[in-house]
Every structure is written in C-alpha cells, then in structure tokens.
Design a protein around this motif. Structure first.
Motif, PDB file in Angstrom:
ATOM      1  N   ASP A   1     105.097  37.618  -8.354  1.00  0.00           N
ATOM      2  CA  ASP A   1     103.845  36.945  -8.712  1.00  0.00           C
ATOM      3  C   ASP A   1     103.065  36.540  -7.467  1.00  0.00           C
ATOM      4  O   ASP A   1     101.835  36.675  -7.426  1.00  0.00           O
ATOM      5  CB  ASP A   1     104.112  35.718  -9.594  1.00  0.00           C
ATOM      6  N   GLU A   2     103.762  36.069  -6.428  1.00  0.00           N
ATOM      7  CA  GLU A   2     103.088  35.692  -5.184  1.00  0.00           C
ATOM      8  C   GLU A   2     102.531  36.917  -4.472  1.00  0.00           C
ATOM      9  O   GLU A   2     101.427  36.876  -3.922  1.00  0.00           O
ATOM     10  CB  GLU A   2     104.025  34.911  -4.258  1.00  0.00           C
ATOM     11  N   ILE A   3     103.251  38.018  -4.503  1.00  0.00           N
ATOM     12  CA  ILE A   3     102.747  39.261  -3.905  1.00  0.00           C
ATOM     13  C   ILE A   3     101.428  39.648  -4.580  1.00  0.00           C
ATOM     14  O   ILE A   3     100.434  39.949  -3.904  1.00  0.00           O
ATOM     15  CB  ILE A   3     103.790  40.392  -4.027  1.00  0.00           C
ATOM     16  N   PHE A   4     101.392  39.603  -5.900  1.00  0.00           N
ATOM     17  CA  PHE A   4     100.161  39.978  -6.608  1.00  0.00           C
ATOM     18  C   PHE A   4      99.047  38.959  -6.400  1.00  0.00           C
ATOM     19  O   PHE A   4      97.872  39.323  -6.374  1.00  0.00           O
ATOM     20  CB  PHE A   4     100.451  40.247  -8.092  1.00  0.00           C
ATOM     21  N   ARG A   5      99.397  37.701  -6.226  1.00  0.00           N
ATOM     22  CA  ARG A   5      98.380  36.699  -5.900  1.00  0.00           C
ATOM     23  C   ARG A   5      97.758  37.016  -4.528  1.00  0.00           C
ATOM     24  O   ARG A   5      96.530  36.979  -4.374  1.00  0.00           O
ATOM     25  CB  ARG A   5      98.990  35.302  -5.903  1.00  0.00           C
ATOM     26  N   LEU A   6      98.593  37.365  -3.554  1.00  0.00           N
ATOM     27  CA  LEU A   6      98.075  37.718  -2.232  1.00  0.00           C
ATOM     28  C   LEU A   6      97.254  39.003  -2.276  1.00  0.00           C
ATOM     29  O   LEU A   6      96.238  39.116  -1.594  1.00  0.00           O
ATOM     30  CB  LEU A   6      99.220  37.827  -1.224  1.00  0.00           C
ATOM     31  N   TYR A   7      97.679  39.972  -3.088  1.00  0.00           N
ATOM     32  CA  TYR A   7      96.873  41.184  -3.253  1.00  0.00           C
ATOM     33  C   TYR A   7      95.497  40.849  -3.820  1.00  0.00           C
ATOM     34  O   TYR A   7      94.478  41.391  -3.390  1.00  0.00           O
ATOM     35  CB  TYR A   7      97.567  42.183  -4.184  1.00  0.00           C
ATOM     36  N   GLN A   8      95.440  39.959  -4.810  1.00  0.00           N
ATOM     37  CA  GLN A   8      94.154  39.591  -5.411  1.00  0.00           C
ATOM     38  C   GLN A   8      93.259  38.874  -4.402  1.00  0.00           C
ATOM     39  O   GLN A   8      92.068  39.153  -4.322  1.00  0.00           O
ATOM     40  CB  GLN A   8      94.364  38.717  -6.650  1.00  0.00           C
ATOM     41  N   ILE A   9      93.843  37.989  -3.626  1.00  0.00           N
ATOM     42  CA  ILE A   9      93.070  37.291  -2.582  1.00  0.00           C
ATOM     43  C   ILE A   9      92.536  38.299  -1.575  1.00  0.00           C
ATOM     44  O   ILE A   9      91.363  38.234  -1.173  1.00  0.00           O
ATOM     45  CB  ILE A   9      93.934  36.207  -1.907  1.00  0.00           C
TER      46      ILE A   9
END
Length: 171
Positions: free
Chosen positions: A12-20
């Motif tokens: 989930d954190e990886i995808f949050r960083l991708y979105q940012i």
C-alpha cells in the motif's frame, strides 16, 4: 539509511508513493506513470526485485530491479545488466540525492550478481532528467523508439525512451 527488499506489508505504501510521484510528474512532464497493476508489484516482491530505502523508520524511497529487459533494451539486453525501474521518493525526503545512494547500492548489487552494467530508462526526451542521471554517473546513450511494447506498462506504448547505463568494473 537501510536498503532492503520490500515485503507484502509495504504494497500500500509503494502504491501511495507511486501516486505521489505520478501527481508530481503531471505537474512537470507530458508523460507520466499510469496506474500500475498490483500483481506486477506483488510479483516483484515475491521475486525479491522490489526494494525500499528506510530512513527514520519511514520508507523514503522505492524502486524495482530486473536482470532482463528485452523490449526496452533490445539487442543490448544480452549484456549482463541490472535494470532499475520506477524510483519513487517520499515527498518528505525529496532533495536527498537518493539516486546517488541507489547507484552506490546498485554497484555492489551488480558485482554480487556478476553484472557489468547498471541501466535505467525514462520515457521521452526530458533534458532535466537526462542531466540529473548523467550527474549521477550514468552515460546517456540517446533516444530509442520502442518497437514492441506488448505487456509493458501503458506509458511505454508507442514511446521513445531515454536510455542510460553505467559500466561496472570488477576488482
């Protein structure tokens, strides 16, 4: 700072960083990352190819690696190389030259895995990124029009990519 493999709890954190990172790309460039498939990242995690940099107990940066990238690197894919993809930095840690830290880590990783090159690509002709990666020690090899992008993430569709490599010398 600590570099280690990502695990399934990190997804989930990886995808949050991708979105940012994608939101940031949209403010700066005409080409930006698409929404990546969770299965892609889950596979990378399972294969120990998804990495994280931990700083102050926070995932400060993530990236993926592979030893095979034929659709982008074509005939050069025969060379023994580690390919770096999707570097995404936590916004609280921007400006810390994490690419330099990744390069130092990748040199050792390449040596341990008997690879002669560290390579990465970016979509498009982006003078700012070209300058940044060359300052980080990469040789800019030029632009390459991709021929077969079937199965690659959407931002590679009909794309021209900037190719970078760094040769590793064995002691």
């Amino acid at each position: 700072m600590k570099i280690q493999n990502s695990n399934h709890k990190d997804i989930d954190e990886i995808f949050r960083l991708y979105q940012i990172a994608t939101d940031f790309q949209k403010t700066k460039f005409s080409v930006h990352w698409p929404a990546f498939e969770r299965s892609l990242v889950a596979t990378e995690i399972a294969e120990n190819r998804q990495w994280k940099m931990i700083l102050d107990d926070t995932i400060a940066c993530v990236w993926a690696t592979t030893f095979d990238d034929p659709q982008i690197w074509e005939e050069r894919n025969a060379d023994p190389a580690v390919y770096i993809h999707r570097i995404a930095t936590h916004p609280d840690f921007r400006g810390n030259n994490f690419v330099g830290s990744i390069v130092e880590w990748a040199k050792q990783y390449a040596l341990e895995n008997k690879k002669k090159f560290i390579r990465l690509d970016t979509v498009g002709d982006n003078p700012g990124l070209i300058a940044y990666y060359t300052r980080s020690g990469f040789e800019f090899l030029g632009l390459s029009k991709l021929k077969n992008t079937k199965g690659l993430p959407a931002h590679y569709d009909n794309a021209t990519v900037s190719l970078f490599q760094m040769e590793i010398t064995f002691a």
